[in-house]
Design an enzyme around this catalytic site. Structure first.
Site: not given
Length: 200
Positions: A101, A126
């Site tokens: 992330s 993501h």
């Protein structure tokens, strides 16, 4: 039983006396910073302050940022990102373990040519996360617009940093997308996979 933060001996330059300091302080003397937890405001403030200090001490030497992080706050991560771009020092990023992330975004934001990962590292990208937490519909709508704005900005930045198309980044980040160190190199998230310190 928790291990705690290890202490190591350190001798101040020009001194005969050794004193014990925590390992992160000692690494900081060598211009090595460690992001080894979730990205929060406190973590970001500490890393930003350390980067600004090291850059003011000597902007001709690189700063080494080791990353083993599951990600965290987008706004805190963007404070670190902006500072990485602001300082004159090259920022060498090295993934040890997991950069997920916001951790992956910061790994990729290192100085071009100096974005590294150890062989068994994992990188995960993501889209930014957000939640409703039982709020009014108008507040949810405002938050949704902000999340979409941040998602668009992060995807554009990631496309620029990796050389991938915006459309590919948008598709790949729609869900958790895990890559090995070698796959991350092929994708453009990092520049090299290293196995020894002298390769950094």
């Amino acid at each position: 039983m928790p291990i705690g933060t290890p202490s190591v001996p350190y001798r101040l330059p020009g001194s005969q006396m050794e004193r014990w300091v925590d390992i992160y302080t000692r690494l900081g003397v060598e211009r090595i910073l460690f992001l080894g937890q979730e990205v929060s405001d406190g973590v970001a403030n500490s890393l930003v302050a350390q980067m600004l200090y090291l850059d003011s001490e000597d902007s001709t030497k690189p700063i080494y940022l080791y990353i083993n992080s599951p990600g965290g706050s987008v706004t805190a991560g963007l404070a670190i990102y902006d500072t990485m771009k602001y300082v004159k020092s090259d920022v060498v990023t090295i993934c040890v373990g997991l950069a997920a992330s916001m951790g992956a975004f910061l790994l990729t934001a290192g100085t071009k040519g100096k974005r590294l990962a150890l062989p068994h590292s994992r990188i995960m990208i993501h889209q930014p996360l957000g939640g409703t937490n039982q709020r009014q519909a108008s507040d949810i709508e405002i938050e949704a617009r902000e999340i979409l704005r941040i998602k668009d900005m992060l995807n554009h930045s990631m496309a620029e940093l990796t050389g991938q198309s915006f459309e590919k980044i948008e598709k790949d980040t729609d869900r958790d997308y895990f890559l090995s160190a070698a796959e991350a190199k092929d994708y453009g998230l990092i520049d090299r996979v290293i196995a020894h310190p002298n390769e950094a």
